[in-house]
Design an enzyme around this catalytic site. Structure first.
Site, mmCIF file in Angstrom:
data_model
loop_
_atom_site.group_PDB
_atom_site.id
_atom_site.type_symbol
_atom_site.label_atom_id
_atom_site.label_comp_id
_atom_site.label_asym_id
_atom_site.label_seq_id
_atom_site.Cartn_x
_atom_site.Cartn_y
_atom_site.Cartn_z
ATOM 1 N N ASP A 1 9.373 2.409 1.478
ATOM 2 C CA ASP A 1 8.232 3.169 1.981
ATOM 3 C C ASP A 1 8.124 2.911 3.487
ATOM 4 O OD1 ASP A 1 5.759 4.048 2.839
ATOM 5 O OD2 ASP A 1 4.667 3.360 1.064
ATOM 6 N N LYS B 1 3.238 9.743 8.560
ATOM 7 C CA LYS B 1 2.540 9.351 9.793
ATOM 8 C C LYS B 1 3.131 9.921 11.091
ATOM 9 C CE LYS B 1 0.116 5.261 8.106
ATOM 10 N NZ LYS B 1 -1.205 5.856 7.963
ATOM 11 N N PHE C 1 0.855 -1.189 0.000
ATOM 12 C CA PHE C 1 0.000 0.000 0.000
ATOM 13 C C PHE C 1 0.886 1.233 0.000
ATOM 14 C CE2 PHE C 1 -2.419 3.486 1.840
ATOM 15 C CZ PHE C 1 -3.545 3.452 1.034
HETATM 16 C C1 LIG Z 1 3.097 2.267 3.839
HETATM 17 C C2 LIG Z 1 2.200 3.416 3.532
HETATM 18 N N1 LIG Z 1 2.497 4.229 2.507
HETATM 19 C C3 LIG Z 1 1.734 5.280 2.198
HETATM 20 C C4 LIG Z 1 0.590 5.569 2.915
HETATM 21 C C5 LIG Z 1 -0.242 6.764 2.564
HETATM 22 O O1 LIG Z 1 -0.072 7.741 3.539
HETATM 23 P P1 LIG Z 1 -1.084 8.978 3.611
HETATM 24 O O2 LIG Z 1 -2.400 8.438 4.007
HETATM 25 O O3 LIG Z 1 -0.475 9.875 4.645
HETATM 26 O O4 LIG Z 1 -1.100 9.612 2.265
HETATM 27 C C6 LIG Z 1 0.236 4.744 3.990
HETATM 28 C C7 LIG Z 1 -0.989 5.001 4.753
HETATM 29 O O5 LIG Z 1 -1.517 4.178 5.432
HETATM 30 C C8 LIG Z 1 1.059 3.646 4.308
HETATM 31 O O6 LIG Z 1 0.772 2.821 5.322
#
Ligand SMILES: Cc1ncc(COP(=O)(O)O)c(C=O)c1O
Length: 391
Positions: free
Chosen positions: A223, A252, A138
């Protein structure tokens, strides 16, 4: 649950993009939030891992409020000392050359994707733009990061998606290596897939990505939006895998609950994005940077991460002692449990009714408690959870 006209008002005016619990949170202190009726909730979710120091942490609130009174925004046509201080501390802590700041995880990843494609374009010209991402990953909700996300359920409605993402099966080294041809500019992965269900990658797989990509001048993008900033017990989860990705993305927990996203680049690619090639009006906002600096000062203080690891071991052991728990996954204070018979969604809802905020991830219950949670708070939450899982 809560008898509130706020929910009616909210639903009448806010798009229904979330399945919300009927809880209207109004205040927070430490690891506890309270609703409009004064009912309290112990928080094992931290606003999905963002309130890394809990609610309204004293040092963090002071730093943020002082910045609010000093200067709240400037645009990125000017410099601010607080962005410089935050970037310096972040790069030093994470071991990177330079940072770009946006406002969310998706934006941090969007930046990483653009950076990787431009790095390759500058050196090799057109056609080397494919980014390999993993099944069950994700990476965000923008069209580009949805396209990068390796889950078919996210590839609906919004056609056409962004081209140039190819998915590989996690932990299958031959399959991954077989995809690394001369169209590929980067491989992007989460060390622990968060939204995918708290699924850890194998160390050998991650090392194979790092080794093979280094040989072929393919960039590695980790990520760490969910895993980063101390969540897994080291500042970056990649440290536990013994690799140093070219690019790491964070969001986050980085600013303790204020909007932020960071794309960190090492020496090979730190200067790829030049003036005019990328930007964000709010990116590097002074208030978020002040909050971020307070978080970094805490997380990097002597002994803080050792405490996170000790509490994580305790948390994990407590979860494992509940008879309904079939297994505990994850790293540090990013934990997921598999249940033998109960449904995660129902337990999550029941926990909220009983004053405990937790999360789900796919079929698992997920826990992302504040990094400074206390042992007696872990015990109190476990009592609620255990009672509900034992009924
Ligand atoms: C691993 C990862 N990447 C990207 C995102 C996207 O982050 P945002 O919701 O701050 O755009 C998330 C959100 O849960 C995530 O867990």
């Amino acid at each position: 649950m809560q008898n509130s006209t706020t929910i009616e008002q909210f639903n009448a005016h806010v798009m229904g993009t979330y399945g919300r619990y009927p809880v209207v949170l109004e205040n927070g202190a430490g690891r506890t939030a309270s609703d409009e009726d004064g009912k309290t909730y112990l928080d094992f979710g931290s606003g999905i891992g963002t309130n890394s120091l809990g609610y309204c942490n004293e040092n963090w609130a002071e730093a943020v409020c002082a910045q609010v009174r000093k200067i709240q925004h400037t645009s990125n046509y000017y410099y601010t000392k607080v962005q410089a201080d935050f970037a310096e501390k972040l790069c030093e802590t994470a071991g990177y050359a330079k940072a770009f700041f946006g406002n969310s995880g998706a934006e941090a990843n969007e930046c990483a994707i653009k950076l990787a494609r431009k790095y390759s374009f500058d050196k090799y010209g057109k056609g080397r733009h494919v980014i390999i991402t993993l099944n069950n990953s994700f990476h965000g909700r923008t069209l580009c990061t949805l396209s990068a996300t390796g889950q078919e359920s996210f590839h609906n409605y919004f056609f056409p998606f962004v081209e140039g993402f190819v998915n590989a099966e996690p932990n299958d080294i031959p399959a991954l290596l077989g995809l690394l041809d001369d169209t590929v500019c980067a491989v992007m992965f989460e060390c622990v897939q968060g939204e995918g269900g708290v699924v850890q990658l194998d160390e050998a797989f991650v090392k194979a990505i790092a080794d093979e990509c280094a040989k072929r001048d393919i960039l590695t993008i980790c990520d760490e939006v969910q895993t980063g900033c101390g969540r897994t017990g080291t500042f970056l989860a990649s440290e536990q895998y013994g690799i140093k990705p070219n690019i790491t993305t964070l969001a986050k927990g980085l600013a303790g609950g204020l909007p932020i996203g960071a794309c960190l680049a090492d020496e090979t690619c730190a200067d790829v994005l030049s003036a005019g090639t990328h930007g964000s009006t709010f990116g590097g906002n002074p208030i978020s940077c002040a909050g971020g600096l307070a978080v970094l000062n805490t997380v990097t203080a002597d002994g803080f991460l050792a405490e996170v690891n000790a509490k994580a071991a305790y948390f994990r052991r407590k979860l494992g002692e509940i008879p309904e728990v079939a297994g505990v996954d994850g790293l540090g204070l990013m934990l997921g449990i598999r249940l033998k018979t109960k449904k995660a969604g129902e337990i999550c809802k029941a926990c909220a009714e009983n004053g405990l905020l937790i999360l789900t991830a796919k079929e698992k219950l997920r826990f992302l408690p504040p990094l400074n949670i206390a042992y007696d708070e872990i015990d109190a939450g476990m009592e609620i959870l255990s009672a509900l899982l034992t009924q």
